[in-house]
Write an enzyme that holds these catalytic residues in place. Structure first.
Site, PDB file in Angstrom:
ATOM      1  CB  THR A 219      -0.941   0.076   1.245  1.00 48.29           C
ATOM      2  OG1 THR A 219      -1.686  -1.122   1.170  1.00 48.29           O
ATOM      3  CG2 THR A 219      -1.749   1.431   1.330  1.00 48.29           C
TER       4      THR A 219
ATOM      5  NE  ARG B  70      -7.555  -8.848   1.523  1.00 44.72           N
ATOM      6  CZ  ARG B  70      -6.479  -7.969   1.386  1.00 44.72           C
ATOM      7  NH1 ARG B  70      -6.559  -7.065   0.313  1.00 44.72           N
ATOM      8  NH2 ARG B  70      -5.561  -7.869   2.425  1.00 44.72           N
TER       9      ARG B  70
ATOM     10  N   GLY C 136      -9.081  -5.115   2.046  1.00 47.85           N
ATOM     11  CA  GLY C 136      -7.930  -5.119   3.258  1.00 47.85           C
ATOM     12  C   GLY C 136      -7.914  -3.980   4.265  1.00 47.85           C
TER      13      GLY C 136
ATOM     14  CB  THR D 240       2.239  -0.628   4.139  1.00 40.69           C
ATOM     15  OG1 THR D 240       2.412  -1.423   3.100  1.00 40.69           O
ATOM     16  CG2 THR D 240       3.777  -0.603   4.756  1.00 40.69           C
ATOM     17  N   GLY D 241       1.144  -3.497   4.631  1.00 43.35           N
ATOM     18  CA  GLY D 241       1.556  -5.040   4.935  1.00 43.35           C
ATOM     19  C   GLY D 241       0.188  -5.901   4.941  1.00 43.35           C
ATOM     20  CG  ASP D 242      -1.320 -10.378   6.396  1.00 43.00           C
ATOM     21  OD1 ASP D 242      -2.589 -10.075   5.641  1.00 43.00           O
ATOM     22  OD2 ASP D 242      -1.120 -11.422   6.801  1.00 43.00           O
ATOM     23  N   GLY D 243      -2.816  -6.867   5.440  1.00 47.47           N
ATOM     24  CA  GLY D 243      -4.135  -6.121   5.679  1.00 47.47           C
ATOM     25  C   GLY D 243      -5.283  -6.916   6.379  1.00 47.47           C
TER      26      GLY D 243
END
EC number: 3.5.1.26
Length: 393
Positions: free
Chosen positions: A243, A271, A273, A294-297
């Protein structure tokens, strides 16, 4: 009698002198000390005589998306001190990344879902009014962050999603066009040729670890659910789960924060996030500061790390500690996730923290740069290359 009078006059003289000295000390100017976070986890460099005017205005964003930061800074500087330009800076900066397809994780032509389609999520938040405009699962519209701005400025809603968000965009003058590119189509074809590996399914049949769908629910004893929660089958990284999060602050501490992403690669259609969720992807409050993630939403949105970072600063902690706190809450439950967080207070002090990578790069533009306003900074991540002990909260 004369002796007592002389003693009284001497005491009065000493008292007058002492009062004069104290008054001089109390009214003399004092140097201002402001902490400027160096970008290294848990460390700060305290610089004397730093004032708000030297730290602000500011633009800061996730990853080394230089062009987006440079454009946002240029827009912010169109007015003295960035006044009335923070929203324009954030929107145009994120829009630049959408057009450039930053890392193929922002904008069109990246992160195809299971059906091969690219959809977009974006958000804009105003730290003065606490108003938010967001879109999620936006289809066939390239300008996600600008549509989010229209939600903010032309509706009383916070978020619009899917086809209805696309219809709203059309009504606002945005044109529909395919977000699929030859590159994203090839990415999807290769994935299907490899039996749809990896994917985000669990507790279904046929076995999602070896086969494509369509899938049906698999009867599973309750004792098995925790075992199947593991996310190790799908490696989360910056090239498939990213992101742009951006914060702009003017000299009067007016703040806007924004995000834009095309989500997780090979996601299940529908999906959404963390990026368009207030408090998850971004949060801004003029009274305190702002944060972007930012990252694994899918994991991060459950813990609202951006909100937690801002509230930690509200409680008196500096930005670097606030960013770390936003991640610690997640790590209590998920040791296998990847993510990063940037926190900035209303005066322009900033810090970042990350987990699951070796290091996390981010861009900063402000008058405080020694070699010019725009610079790339990095922070070493906890859990990147070395094992660390996670403090349970």
């Amino acid at each position: 009698m004369r002796r007592h009078l002389r003693a009284s006059l001497w005491i009065l003289c000493l008292a007058t002198m002492a009062f004069s000295i104290l008054a001089a000390v109390n009214t003399s100017p004092k140097p201002t000390l402001t902490s400027a976070f160096s970008g290294k986890a848990g460390t700060t460099a305290v610089k004397a005589n730093k004032t708000t005017g030297e730290l602000l205005p500011m633009v800061i964003n996730t990853w080394n998306f230089t062009a987006a930061n440079v454009l946002a800074w240029r827009i912010l500087k169109q007015s003295k001190g960035g006044l009335r330009q923070t929203r324009n800076a954030v929107v145009e900066g994120c829009s630049k990344c959408e057009k450039l397809q930053c890392d193929r994780t922002v904008g069109y032509g990246g992160s195809p879902d299971e059906l091969g389609e690219t959809t977009l999520d974006a958000m804009v938040m105003d730290g003065a009014t606490m108003d938010v405009g967001a879109v999620a699962g936006l289809r066939r519209i390239k300008d996600a962050i600008k549509v989010a701005r229209h939600v903010l400025e032309h509706t009383q809603h916070t978020m619009l999603v899917g086809d209805a968000a696309s219809a709203f965009a059309n009504a606002m003058g945005f044109e529909s066009e395919s977000l699929v590119t030859p590159e994203s189509k090839d990415m999807w074809l290769q994935w299907t040729a490899e039996n749809c590996q990896p994917n985000f399914w669990k507790n279904v049949h046929p076995d999602p670890k070896v086969s494509c769908g369509p899938y049906k629910p698999r009867p599973t004893p309750l004792t098995r659910w925790k075992e199947d929660r593991a996310r190790n089958e799908y490696e989360i990284g910056r090239k498939n789960h990213d992101t742009i999060g951006m914060i702009a602050i003017d000299v009067e501490s007016n703040i806007h924060a924004g995000t834009s992403t095309n989500g997780a690669r090979h996601k299940i259609p529908g999906r959404v996030g963390d990026s368009p969720i207030p408090g998850a992807g971004a949060y801004a409050d003029n009274e305190v500061g702002a944060a972007v993630a930012t990252g694994d939403g899918d994991v991060m949105m459950r813990f609202l790390p951006s909100l937690l970072a801002v509230e930690t600063m509200r409680a008196g902690k500096p930005p670097a500690e606030a960013a770390q706190e936003g991640l610690r809450r997640i790590l209590k439950h998920h040791k296998d996730f990847m993510g990063a967080l940037i926190a900035v207070d209303r005066l322009g002090n900033y810090g970042a923290a990350c987990y699951g990578l070796a290091e996390f790069p981010f861009m900063v533009s402000s008058p405080a740069g020694a070699d010019g306003p725009t610079r790339l900074e990095t922070v070493k991540c906890i859990g990147g290359q070395d094992k660390v002990n996670i403090v349970a909260l």
